[in-house]
Design a protein around this motif. Structure first.
Motif, PDB file in Angstrom:
ATOM      1  N   ASP A 154      -7.097   3.254  -3.182  1.00  0.00           N
ATOM      2  CA  ASP A 154      -7.394   3.836  -2.094  1.00  0.00           C
ATOM      3  C   ASP A 154      -7.257   3.067  -0.891  1.00  0.00           C
ATOM      4  O   ASP A 154      -8.058   2.330  -0.388  1.00  0.00           O
ATOM      5  CB  ASP A 154      -9.106   4.388  -1.993  1.00  0.00           C
ATOM      6  CG  ASP A 154      -9.550   4.906  -0.823  1.00  0.00           C
ATOM      7  OD1 ASP A 154      -8.695   5.497   0.037  1.00  0.00           O
ATOM      8  OD2 ASP A 154     -10.804   5.109  -0.497  1.00  0.00           O
ATOM      9  N   ILE A 155      -6.046   3.205  -0.235  1.00  0.00           N
ATOM     10  CA  ILE A 155      -5.229   1.979   0.552  1.00  0.00           C
ATOM     11  C   ILE A 155      -5.866   2.004   1.865  1.00  0.00           C
ATOM     12  O   ILE A 155      -6.054   0.990   2.350  1.00  0.00           O
ATOM     13  CB  ILE A 155      -3.689   2.310   0.483  1.00  0.00           C
ATOM     14  CG1 ILE A 155      -3.253   1.085   1.076  1.00  0.00           C
ATOM     15  CG2 ILE A 155      -3.453   3.514   1.495  1.00  0.00           C
ATOM     16  CD1 ILE A 155      -3.101  -0.044   0.356  1.00  0.00           C
ATOM     17  N   SER A 156      -6.360   3.086   2.338  1.00  0.00           N
ATOM     18  CA  SER A 156      -7.089   3.341   3.596  1.00  0.00           C
ATOM     19  C   SER A 156      -8.322   2.502   3.616  1.00  0.00           C
ATOM     20  O   SER A 156      -8.752   1.479   4.293  1.00  0.00           O
ATOM     21  CB  SER A 156      -7.293   4.448   4.327  1.00  0.00           C
ATOM     22  OG  SER A 156      -6.058   5.267   4.317  1.00  0.00           O
ATOM     23  N   GLY A 157      -9.108   2.686   2.581  1.00  0.00           N
ATOM     24  CA  GLY A 157     -10.547   2.019   2.479  1.00  0.00           C
ATOM     25  C   GLY A 157     -10.296   0.656   2.166  1.00  0.00           C
ATOM     26  O   GLY A 157     -11.149  -0.238   2.527  1.00  0.00           O
ATOM     27  N   GLU A 162     -11.372  -5.027   2.985  1.00  0.00           N
ATOM     28  CA  GLU A 162     -10.944  -6.517   2.420  1.00  0.00           C
ATOM     29  C   GLU A 162     -10.572  -7.471   3.479  1.00  0.00           C
ATOM     30  O   GLU A 162     -10.069  -8.768   3.453  1.00  0.00           O
ATOM     31  CB  GLU A 162      -9.929  -6.330   1.372  1.00  0.00           C
ATOM     32  CG  GLU A 162     -10.430  -5.707   0.155  1.00  0.00           C
ATOM     33  CD  GLU A 162     -11.605  -6.312  -0.298  1.00  0.00           C
ATOM     34  OE1 GLU A 162     -11.614  -7.439  -0.662  1.00  0.00           O
ATOM     35  OE2 GLU A 162     -12.668  -5.569  -0.744  1.00  0.00           O
ATOM     36  N   GLY A 163     -10.483  -7.201   4.942  1.00  0.00           N
ATOM     37  CA  GLY A 163     -10.337  -8.068   5.945  1.00  0.00           C
ATOM     38  C   GLY A 163      -8.706  -8.699   5.927  1.00  0.00           C
ATOM     39  O   GLY A 163      -8.349  -9.638   6.146  1.00  0.00           O
ATOM     40  N   ILE A 164      -7.842  -7.829   5.509  1.00  0.00           N
ATOM     41  CA  ILE A 164      -6.422  -8.282   5.664  1.00  0.00           C
ATOM     42  C   ILE A 164      -5.742  -7.217   6.520  1.00  0.00           C
ATOM     43  O   ILE A 164      -4.532  -6.792   6.457  1.00  0.00           O
ATOM     44  CB  ILE A 164      -5.672  -8.143   4.271  1.00  0.00           C
ATOM     45  CG1 ILE A 164      -6.200  -6.711   3.532  1.00  0.00           C
ATOM     46  CG2 ILE A 164      -6.352  -9.396   3.237  1.00  0.00           C
ATOM     47  CD1 ILE A 164      -5.328  -6.658   2.240  1.00  0.00           C
ATOM     48  N   ASP A 167      -2.071  -8.250   7.365  1.00  0.00           N
ATOM     49  CA  ASP A 167      -1.069  -7.429   6.490  1.00  0.00           C
ATOM     50  C   ASP A 167      -0.700  -5.846   6.784  1.00  0.00           C
ATOM     51  O   ASP A 167       0.485  -5.604   6.709  1.00  0.00           O
ATOM     52  CB  ASP A 167      -1.481  -7.620   5.190  1.00  0.00           C
ATOM     53  CG  ASP A 167      -1.536  -8.956   4.444  1.00  0.00           C
ATOM     54  OD1 ASP A 167      -0.410  -9.414   4.243  1.00  0.00           O
ATOM     55  OD2 ASP A 167      -2.706  -9.509   4.548  1.00  0.00           O
ATOM     56  N   ARG A 168      -1.745  -5.024   6.922  1.00  0.00           N
ATOM     57  CA  ARG A 168      -1.761  -3.907   7.401  1.00  0.00           C
ATOM     58  C   ARG A 168      -0.768  -3.658   8.718  1.00  0.00           C
ATOM     59  O   ARG A 168      -0.211  -2.820   8.569  1.00  0.00           O
ATOM     60  CB  ARG A 168      -3.094  -3.071   7.710  1.00  0.00           C
ATOM     61  CG  ARG A 168      -2.986  -1.609   7.801  1.00  0.00           C
ATOM     62  CD  ARG A 168      -4.302  -0.964   8.612  1.00  0.00           C
ATOM     63  NE  ARG A 168      -4.091   0.464   8.620  1.00  0.00           N
ATOM     64  CZ  ARG A 168      -3.188   1.183   9.370  1.00  0.00           C
ATOM     65  NH1 ARG A 168      -2.316   0.594   9.965  1.00  0.00           N
ATOM     66  NH2 ARG A 168      -2.920   2.646   9.227  1.00  0.00           N
ATOM     67  N   ARG A 169      -1.225  -4.532   9.676  1.00  0.00           N
ATOM     68  CA  ARG A 169      -0.248  -4.208  10.918  1.00  0.00           C
ATOM     69  C   ARG A 169       1.318  -4.724  10.654  1.00  0.00           C
ATOM     70  O   ARG A 169       2.079  -3.699  11.175  1.00  0.00           O
ATOM     71  CB  ARG A 169      -0.834  -5.226  11.893  1.00  0.00           C
ATOM     72  CG  ARG A 169      -0.049  -5.228  13.260  1.00  0.00           C
ATOM     73  CD  ARG A 169      -0.486  -6.292  14.251  1.00  0.00           C
ATOM     74  NE  ARG A 169       0.215  -7.591  13.872  1.00  0.00           N
ATOM     75  CZ  ARG A 169       1.279  -7.846  14.086  1.00  0.00           C
ATOM     76  NH1 ARG A 169       2.323  -7.202  14.699  1.00  0.00           N
ATOM     77  NH2 ARG A 169       2.051  -9.078  13.559  1.00  0.00           N
ATOM     78  N   LEU A 170       1.537  -5.587   9.838  1.00  0.00           N
ATOM     79  CA  LEU A 170       2.805  -5.827   9.458  1.00  0.00           C
ATOM     80  C   LEU A 170       3.554  -4.905   8.644  1.00  0.00           C
ATOM     81  O   LEU A 170       4.731  -4.633   8.704  1.00  0.00           O
ATOM     82  CB  LEU A 170       2.994  -7.036   8.773  1.00  0.00           C
ATOM     83  CG  LEU A 170       2.707  -8.634   9.721  1.00  0.00           C
ATOM     84  CD1 LEU A 170       2.660  -9.854   8.733  1.00  0.00           C
ATOM     85  CD2 LEU A 170       3.546  -8.693  10.711  1.00  0.00           C
TER      86      LEU A 170
END
Length: 260
Positions: A154-157, A162-164, A167-170
């Motif tokens: 569940d990638i959005s959740g 998980e405080g990463i 990574d999401r921004r990149l």
């Protein structure tokens, strides 16, 4: 079995990268403590994907995957994708294009691997479980079966909890993930509404794993579709002892034809 570390140039990524490969070997004399077999035709292949903090060597270092695959006549290809989430990154490499298009073609040019969909499988753990299901759901024309062990499904959740966020921004920048081709829940619905082949799915997660809720969310969504899903859970967290155990279940579950 032959074990190879392969360094090669990726046109898609614009850099040199690596993969490990386990290739079945025909032998006239048995190897002590090892049962092996190989097809006379091109080998069925499992693309085996690593997690967020790992690399292409990790499955070999933490499990007995070579020994498990030997008796099946199964080739195993383990690529390197860094922390990309198997995605064409906003600020980084085009790892989705690499893993879904370039890598399978390159691996088949280097090694005697079957090109048949029914001989082609993918599995992974954690981030690699996400990648495996994304490959199965987005490229059902290529993969007959996909397996996730403790996947970030569940990638959005997951990125919220998980405080990463860096990574999401990149990876995605300001692009929305929910409802996109990188959202497994959206891909389930998209695949359900289309004609054509659909992959078999296998899912495992430990009940104390921090990704357990992700897995329950995916399980509930998948059960609303007609896709064939084998689901297992058991006590335990996010650790290699369990993945070494359950990758054996995955190999036994794969719809492998008999070597000829």
């Amino acid at each position: 079995m032959a074990l190879m570390q392969c360094h090669f140039f990726s046109e898609t990524l614009g850099l040199s990268t690596s993969m490990h490969a386990i290739i079945p070997q025909n032998t006239t004399n048995g190897q002590i403590g090892m049962e092996s077999r190989a097809a006379s035709r091109r080998h069925p292949v499992l693309f085996l994907l690593h997690g967020l903090s790992d690399d292409d060597s990790i499955w070999l270092r933490r499990t007995s995957i070579e020994r498990y695959a030997a008796s099946l006549g199964l080739a195993v290809i383990m690529p390197q994708v860094h922390r990309s989430f198997y995605t064409d990154m906003e600020y980084g490499g085009k790892y989705w294009t690499f893993i879904s298009e370039e890598l399978p073609a390159l691996a088949r040019s280097f090694f005697p691997l079957s090109e048949r969909r029914e001989d082609t499988f993918v599995a992974g753990l954690s981030m690699g479980g996400y990648g495996a299901f994304k490959l199965g759901l987005r490229r059902p024309d290529l993969f007959a079966a996909a397996a996730s062990l403790s996947g970030a499904l569940d990638i959005s959740g997951h990125f919220v909890s998980e405080g990463i966020e860096e990574d999401r921004r990149l990876i995605w920048g300001e692009r929305p993930v929910a409802g996109s081709d990188d959202d497994l829940l959206a891909l389930l619905q998209s695949l359900e509404s289309t004609e054509g082949p659909k992959p078999k799915l296998y899912q495992y997660c430990g009940t104390e794993d921090f990704l357990y809720q992700d897995n329950l969310t995916f399980l509930a969504a998948c059960r609303q579709t007609s896709l064939e899903l084998t689901y297992e859970e058991g006590p335990g967290g996010h650790d290699w002892g369990l993945w070494d155990q359950y990758i054996q279940n995955v190999l036994n579950w794969l719809p492998l034809s008999q070597p000829t």
